[in-house]
Write an enzyme that holds these catalytic residues in place. Structure first.
Site, PDB file in Angstrom:
ATOM      1  N   ASP A   1       9.588  -2.916 -15.702  1.00 26.66           N
ATOM      2  CA  ASP A   1       8.146  -2.871 -15.417  1.00 26.66           C
ATOM      3  C   ASP A   1       7.573  -1.500 -15.743  1.00 26.66           C
ATOM      4  O   ASP A   1       6.799  -0.936 -14.974  1.00 26.66           O
ATOM      5  CB  ASP A   1       7.884  -3.232 -13.952  1.00 26.66           C
ATOM      6  CG  ASP A   1       6.424  -3.653 -13.702  1.00 26.66           C
ATOM      7  OD1 ASP A   1       5.744  -4.042 -14.675  1.00 26.66           O
ATOM      8  OD2 ASP A   1       5.982  -3.591 -12.546  1.00 26.66           O
TER       9      ASP A   1
ATOM     10  N   PRO B   1       0.814  -1.212   0.000  1.00 26.61           N
ATOM     11  CA  PRO B   1       0.000   0.000   0.000  1.00 26.61           C
ATOM     12  C   PRO B   1       0.849   1.263   0.000  1.00 26.61           C
ATOM     13  O   PRO B   1       1.983   1.281   0.487  1.00 26.61           O
ATOM     14  CB  PRO B   1      -0.806  -0.126   1.297  1.00 26.61           C
ATOM     15  CG  PRO B   1       0.012  -1.014   2.170  1.00 26.61           C
ATOM     16  CD  PRO B   1       0.715  -1.968   1.253  1.00 26.61           C
TER      17      PRO B   1
END
Length: 330
Positions: free
Chosen positions: A139, A27
């Site tokens: 990524d 998170p």
């Protein structure tokens, strides 16, 4: 090093109201320091062995990099059971939240999208060629591009990045990491990666920014074609302007649109050696005098999708540390 009590105070003890989202790392929370400065705090899940490796990697990599198109790491915290990364807060969040939202995408006119594309390109050029290190991001995708208050793009999330040493230009791995839809086929299928793997991801992202549509899941809407194949089909039929996001009709410059589509197709070609380097891409993007070579058919694009209305965070699982989603037949 940030003291834990300072970070807890800034994020109101990681309250749900301050939660910005959930990434592959864990998170992310918004925080406000005592002097009023806004920060973003990545919090490593306590049970994540993979995250610990990525945490160390991200700190090692990004602490040694400084560029206006890379997100700035302010510090970290390793107190108690907490592993935290503290960054500059980006008020416009990530590119995907604007680009793929039909109501918010109007904020991204043609001029803004060109600026974002060029900023991402300059950030990648720095990683590949201009920094003290040679970094392969591995990524690169819309959710890993953050936007500051002026919509300047900042490449983020270096947990998967690899540092190349000396004259090293390529490598193989059995640990394939990244996100389907953005991964070069030679990397997804064989574990072979190089700077040209990032070039492929950049090309996918460029075509997404122009079209306002995700490569992942695109084939469900277009009779089995990926965004790359669909673009190639339009290009061969001399209908490439149809790729344009409809919200760009008023602001788009058609000559520029066709040039950027052309560059995108050059970046996603099947053979990595046919793809341009990042330095060549940056020059092509800003110059009107360079004659571009003819692109060849794009590589097969590996993609996954979610059910309509279902967020990717609901279905993401990790298999060999590659982000995938539930698969449905065509």
């Amino acid at each position: 090093m940030f003291p834990l009590d300072l970070t807890l105070e800034a994020t109101q003890h990681f309250s749900d109201e301050n939660k910005l989202g959930e990434g592959g790392f864990g998170p992310v929370y918004k925080g406000i320091l005592g002097d009023g400065r806004e920060i973003a705090v990545k919090r490593l899940p306590k049970t994540s062995g993979q995250g610990l490796r990525e945490f160390k990697n991200e700190v090692t990599v990004i602490a040694r990099l400084q560029h206006k198109n890379l997100v700035r790491l302010l510090g970290c915290c390793l107190e108690g059971n907490e592993l935290l990364l503290i960054y500059d807060f980006m008020p416009n969040k990530s590119l995907d939240l604007l680009l793929f939202d039909s109501t918010k995408s109007v904020q991204l006119n043609w001029k803004t999208r060109l600026s974002i594309i060029n900023g991402i390109a300059r950030g990648l050029l720095y990683l590949h060629e201009d920094s003290r290190l040679k970094i392969i991001h591995r990524d690169l995708k819309a959710s890993n591009v953050l936007l500051d208050h002026e919509m300047n793009p900042k490449i983020s999330d270096f947990g998967m990045a690899r540092i190349f040493s000396g004259n090293q230009n390529e490598a193989n791995t059995n640990r394939v990491v990244g996100t389907y839809g953005y991964m070069a086929p030679e990397y997804a299928m064989e574990g072979f990666f190089s700077v040209k793997s990032d070039i492929f991801s950049f090309g996918v992202q460029l075509l997404e920014i122009i079209s306002g549509r995700k490569n992942s899941g695109f084939y469900l809407l277009e009779h089995g074609l990926s965004l790359l194949n669909y673009t190639w089909k339009l290009w061969c039929e001399e209908k490439a302007l149809e790729l344009m996001d409809p919200v760009l009709v008023q602001s788009c410059v058609q000559v520029e649109l066709l040039k950027y589509i052309h560059i995108g197709l050059l970046c996603v070609q099947q053979d990595p050696t046919d793809r341009p380097t990042m330095s060549s891409v940056v020059v092509m993007l800003v110059s009107d005098d360079i004659k571009l070579s003819e692109p060849t058919e794009p590589a097969f694009s590996i993609g996954r999708t979610t059910r309509p209305g279902q967020s990717s965070s609901d279905v993401k699982v990790c298999s060999n540390e590659v982000t995938i989603s539930n698969v449905y037949p065509r």
